[in-house]
Enzyme design. Structure first.
Site, PDB file in Angstrom:
ATOM      1  N   VAL A 171       0.879  -1.552  -0.129  1.00 30.23           N
ATOM      2  CA  VAL A 171      -0.109  -0.207  -0.334  1.00 30.23           C
ATOM      3  C   VAL A 171       0.415   1.307   0.469  1.00 30.23           C
ATOM      4  CG1 VAL A 171      -1.467   1.525   0.786  1.00 30.23           C
ATOM      5  CG2 VAL A 171      -1.971  -1.192   0.844  1.00 30.23           C
ATOM      6  N   ASP A 172       2.086   1.348   0.451  1.00 25.26           N
ATOM      7  CA  ASP A 172       2.811   2.498   0.663  1.00 25.26           C
ATOM      8  C   ASP A 172       3.290   2.502  -0.481  1.00 25.26           C
ATOM      9  OD1 ASP A 172       2.322   3.590   3.134  1.00 25.26           O
ATOM     10  OD2 ASP A 172       3.950   2.272   4.395  1.00 25.26           O
ATOM     11  N   ILE A 173       4.142   1.333  -1.228  1.00 24.08           N
ATOM     12  CA  ILE A 173       4.842   1.316  -2.114  1.00 24.08           C
ATOM     13  C   ILE A 173       3.826   2.585  -3.444  1.00 24.08           C
ATOM     14  CG2 ILE A 173       5.219  -0.093  -3.668  1.00 24.08           C
ATOM     15  CD1 ILE A 173       7.400  -1.610  -1.494  1.00 24.08           C
ATOM     16  N   GLY A 176       3.391   5.386  -3.402  1.00 26.08           N
ATOM     17  CA  GLY A 176       3.848   6.121  -3.946  1.00 26.08           C
ATOM     18  C   GLY A 176       4.220   6.178  -5.250  1.00 26.08           C
TER      19      GLY A 176
END
Length: 403
Positions: A171-173, A176
């Protein structure tokens, strides 16, 4: 790789992000030539302390997502710190932040009231956990919690394991990557309008946007997906299988590939078996298909079989460990390991032939470029000393503050 001027050379990004989603975005922009000014609070980005392992008092987590950036500290709670930020924004193209929603407004740095009228060409990107509105608006979000909330965890795992967190912070990647795309879209549009704009991204929405094909299946059937381990919900054989030397993954996406697989395994009759003749048939009879394939696969060396399958047009690969991946000759041939000044990390996935990405700087020590950045913004030695005395900035290299 020799450092070159990348596609984003001349772009200046003021980076107020921390942890992962925002830093991953700005590292990608920096790899392609943008000047990234990473601004941390005096205590530093908290992932500096996410370890072990550490090198030079920096965690591997921080090292992995903060190359090609210049680093400085700035206490934005203080009026003098905010004045420094305003000075830096005069020549900036992009401001990206992932502070708690409302923080910039509380500090007198809100986009609509302050930044937009003062810097009309600025592209402002905000990343948050759940966005500013709705029942969860303004609440904090970390990757794993949003994996759970967005449904990603419910599709990962097996019946035996139950729902599991994905092994990478997807989710973070993913957020980003979406932020980088959104920033470039806004910059492209600015060429026509002459105006910047605000981008509002959240981990929650990114998590939901990553749900293909499970969301598409759900919208057609109304049924929640089952936990099927490494298998694909729509295609078979598309799963992990044991061989004589280890596990491999076979990914047959069409009937031709399946026929080639059967030829390679010396069982061509399976390709014409009514139970397996089409994608739909194989998917409906996936358990019987697995029973038919497994004993044949166990007779093979996994690596050699994968090589043969690939050369016959069948996607397949051995399940490699980190050391095997980074020792593989193809990893070297595709230049997927970068080293500079003691830094070592993965290479670039976007290969531009005329303006290639490059690694020009290792990740910055805390406050490493304070003086350099401030002098570029027009600050003199006495002004910089005053900022230090007031605690607006800290001495370079004081990583202890990040613990």
């Amino acid at each position: 790789m020799t450092a070159t001027k990348g596609a984003l050379d001349g772009l200046t990004v003021i980076d107020l992000t921390r942890v992962l989603g925002g830093p991953y975005c700005t590292q990608l922009l920096g790899d392609h030539g943008a000047d990234i000014v990473k601004i941390e609070p005096p205590s530093g980005d908290e992932v500096r302390a996410w370890g072990p392992p550490f090198k030079n008092e920096m965690s591997s987590y921080f090292i992995g997502i903060n190359r090609n950036k210049r680093g400085m500290t700035l206490d934005l709670k203080k009026p003098l710190g905010r004045e420094v930020l305003f000075r830096l924004l005069e020549d900036a193209d992009v401001l990206i932040e992932n502070l708690k929603i409302g923080t910039l407004e509380k500090w007198g740095l809100g986009y609509d009231d302050v930044l937009k009228p003062r810097f009309p060409r600025l592209v402002y990107c905000r990343i948050s956990g759940f966005g500013p509105n709705g029942p969860l608006g303004g609440l904090p979000g970390y990757d794993a919690a949003v994996q759970a909330y967005s449904g990603l965890m419910s599709i990962n795992g097996s019946e035996a394991s139950g729902p599991m967190r994905l092994g990478i912070p997807l989710v973070d990647i993913g957020t980003g990557l979406m932020a980088a795309n959104g920033i470039l879209m806004a910059l492209y549009e600015r060429e026509r309008s002459g105006l910047g704009q605000m981008l509002d991204l959240s981990l929650y929405e990114s998590g939901i946007a990553l749900l293909h094909p499970h969301a598409a299946n759900y919208f057609l059937t109304g049924q929640n997906p089952k936990l099927i381990g490494s298998a694909h919900p729509n295609i078979a054989p598309y799963d992990k299988y044991p061989t004589n030397t280890g596990e491999i993954f076979i990914a047959c996406g069409n009937d031709r590939q399946f026929a080639k697989l059967c030829e390679t395994l010396d069982c061509p009759e399976l390709a014409t078996d009514p139970r397996f003749v089409s994608t739909r048939d194989r998917n409906n009879n996936r358990d019987m298909l697995r029973t038919a394939l497994e004993p044949r696969l166990l007779a093979h060396d996994g690596q050699k079989l994968c090589d043969e399958l690939l050369r016959r047009g069948v996607p397949a690969g051995p399940v490699l460990t980190m050391d095997e991946v980074f020792a593989h000759p193809h990893t070297a041939s595709r230049e997927m390991i970068e080293e500079i000044d003691g830094y070592k990390g993965f290479g670039h996935a976007i290969n531009m032939h005329r303006t290639p990405a490059s690694v020009r700087r290792p990740p910055p020590r805390l406050a490493e470029h304070n003086v350099e950045i401030l002098k570029e913004a027009g600050y003199g030695d006495s002004e910089i000393s005053a900022l230090l005395d007031e605690g607006v900035i800290v001495e370079p290299g004081d990583e202890a503050r990040a613990d």
